[in-house]
Design a protein around this motif. Sequence first.
Motif, short mmCIF file in Angstrom:
data_model
loop_
_atom_site.label_atom_id
_atom_site.label_comp_id
_atom_site.label_asym_id
_atom_site.label_seq_id
_atom_site.Cartn_x
_atom_site.Cartn_y
_atom_site.Cartn_z
N ALA A 88 0.83 -1.21 0.00
CA ALA A 88 0.00 0.00 0.00
C ALA A 88 0.86 1.25 0.00
CB ALA A 88 -0.93 -0.01 1.22
N ALA A 89 1.94 1.22 0.77
CA ALA A 89 2.84 2.38 0.82
C ALA A 89 3.59 2.54 -0.50
CB ALA A 89 3.81 2.22 1.97
N PHE A 90 4.22 1.47 -0.96
CA PHE A 90 5.06 1.56 -2.15
C PHE A 90 4.27 1.95 -3.39
CE2 PHE A 90 6.99 -0.68 -5.85
CZ PHE A 90 8.08 0.17 -6.00
N HIS A 91 3.13 1.33 -3.60
CA HIS A 91 2.37 1.58 -4.82
C HIS A 91 1.59 2.89 -4.77
CE1 HIS A 91 3.46 -2.09 -6.85
NE2 HIS A 91 3.14 -2.81 -5.78
N SER A 92 1.69 3.63 -3.67
CA SER A 92 1.09 4.97 -3.64
C SER A 92 1.97 6.00 -4.33
CB SER A 92 0.82 5.40 -2.20
OG SER A 92 2.03 5.61 -1.49
N LEU A 93 3.18 5.61 -4.70
CA LEU A 93 4.08 6.48 -5.46
C LEU A 93 3.81 6.30 -6.95
CD1 LEU A 93 7.38 5.76 -3.54
CD2 LEU A 93 6.26 7.98 -3.66
N ALA A 94 3.56 7.38 -7.65
CA ALA A 94 3.32 7.31 -9.09
C ALA A 94 4.66 7.34 -9.81
CB ALA A 94 2.43 8.47 -9.53
N LEU A 95 5.18 6.16 -10.13
CA LEU A 95 6.47 6.08 -10.80
C LEU A 95 6.32 6.25 -12.30
CD1 LEU A 95 7.96 3.02 -8.86
CD2 LEU A 95 8.49 5.45 -8.51
N ARG A 96 7.34 6.84 -12.91
CA ARG A 96 7.35 7.10 -14.36
C ARG A 96 8.63 6.54 -14.96
NH1 ARG A 96 6.13 11.91 -11.88
NH2 ARG A 96 8.28 12.57 -12.20
N PRO A 97 8.66 6.39 -16.29
CA PRO A 97 9.90 5.92 -16.92
C PRO A 97 11.08 6.82 -16.54
CG PRO A 97 8.11 5.89 -18.51
CD PRO A 97 7.57 6.57 -17.27
N GLY A 98 12.19 6.19 -16.18
CA GLY A 98 13.37 6.94 -15.79
C GLY A 98 13.50 7.18 -14.31
N ASP A 99 12.39 7.05 -13.56
CA ASP A 99 12.49 7.17 -12.11
C ASP A 99 13.34 6.03 -11.56
OD1 ASP A 99 10.89 9.40 -12.09
OD2 ASP A 99 9.06 8.34 -11.49
N ARG A 100 13.95 6.28 -10.39
CA ARG A 100 14.80 5.26 -9.78
C ARG A 100 14.33 4.98 -8.36
NH1 ARG A 100 20.66 6.84 -9.58
NH2 ARG A 100 21.31 4.83 -10.40
N VAL A 101 14.32 3.70 -8.00
CA VAL A 101 14.07 3.25 -6.63
C VAL A 101 15.32 2.54 -6.16
CG1 VAL A 101 12.70 1.73 -5.17
CG2 VAL A 101 11.59 3.01 -7.01
N LEU A 102 15.87 2.99 -5.03
CA LEU A 102 17.09 2.40 -4.48
C LEU A 102 16.72 1.48 -3.33
CD1 LEU A 102 18.26 4.65 -6.22
CD2 LEU A 102 19.82 5.22 -4.36
N THR A 103 17.33 0.31 -3.32
CA THR A 103 17.07 -0.65 -2.25
C THR A 103 18.37 -1.39 -1.92
OG1 THR A 103 15.61 -2.45 -1.53
CG2 THR A 103 16.38 -2.54 -3.81
N GLY A 104 18.30 -2.32 -0.98
CA GLY A 104 19.49 -3.02 -0.52
C GLY A 104 19.45 -4.51 -0.82
N ARG A 105 20.56 -5.17 -0.61
CA ARG A 105 20.64 -6.61 -0.88
C ARG A 105 19.86 -7.43 0.14
NH1 ARG A 105 22.78 -8.51 -5.01
NH2 ARG A 105 24.21 -7.27 -6.27
N ALA A 106 19.54 -6.86 1.28
CA ALA A 106 18.80 -7.59 2.30
C ALA A 106 17.29 -7.48 2.12
CB ALA A 106 19.18 -7.07 3.70
N GLU A 107 16.84 -6.90 1.04
CA GLU A 107 15.41 -6.63 0.87
C GLU A 107 14.60 -7.93 0.86
OE1 GLU A 107 12.61 -3.34 0.39
OE2 GLU A 107 14.55 -3.76 1.30
#
Length: 395
Positions: A88-107
Amino acid sequence: MDIDALREETPGCANRVHLNNAGAGLLSRRTLDAVVSHLRLEAAIGGYEAAARQTEAIGAIYANLAELLGGRADELALFDNSTHAWQAAFHSLALRPGDRVLTGRAEYGSNVLGYFQAARRSGAEIVVVPNDPSGQLDTAALAELIDARTRLVGVTHVPTGGGLVNPAAEIGRITRAAGVPFLLDATQSVGQFPVDVEEIGCDLLTGTGRKFLRGPRGTGFLWVRGTLLDRLDPLVVEMESGSWDGGRGFSWRPGARRFATWETSVANVLGLSTAVRQALDLGPAEIGRRSAALGARLRERLAELPGVTTHDLGRTRCAIVTMRLAGMASAEVAAALARQDVNVSVTAAEHAQFDTEERGVHPLVRLSPHYYNTEAEIDRVVRAIAELARARRRA
């Protein structure tokens, strides 16, 4: 802590050694009573009528969670699990082509699948921040990777498959300076040790009731910093989250309730509230000290056993301990311990895809004590694993 009294109040302690708190903690009797008594009330007078009698008690969960997390009650929404809260939290962001999401290896694995889905739908790029030499997220690399296209930093605080504690407060310092929202998956950390959203500096946080909080299964929660709400567009609207305007439109409910759904298990909510209150009464700092000490004792003694290797990363480690016994499949080890009334679990490669890409160590045996476990139980389990190792060498 009066450990004897806590164990007396935990019925499951009489039957087995429970080292699977990273899966689901044992309910205390007071939490069990809160759930069962409400179910009995529903059976006696009806579900709606029982809820009406518990309005004040239902409302207390928001105050209790806010006290636990250091936020405000209006910044919280309840869910049936932490994955739904995270989605619910993540998909409330309207992402577009070229946008970047940074995450970690422990995800966590479900989060990773959510990233993959968002990338497929929107054309956004998912960037995995490397680990530093200790195995935790490399905060210097994170700072370098953040740029004008970065829409979110999403990090799992404690992974499902190891004792690593990622440096959440340092991550928060970096994201605040960059003006980038920070989503923290605290599923394995809330209830295990203190988690304060102001000290960490995250903007969204998700958690569950069933693990170290010792609440019932089917409970989760989302905390959203109030100043971020106007930048989010929840994916789903229904009668709990939105209000009809009388025409052909609607407005969002105030605060984080705009993410919530109307139907919920009142019995589970009351159980969660009771469990959170118990954690607050015991003291998150005290819980954290004892749990970490039990985890360290277990990790150190396992590492001394011939044929046993431990696999926990990071500079700071928590009560979750992962290990492998040479020559014996992790599932076999878990089954052998279960026959001795010891609860453990086994990690899975698909639950930690980015970690698996780098290490390839899963499946591992995962042992996760909590504050109500005893040193004697830790030593008993170490002896049991030592005997398995000896039997394997003799075979």
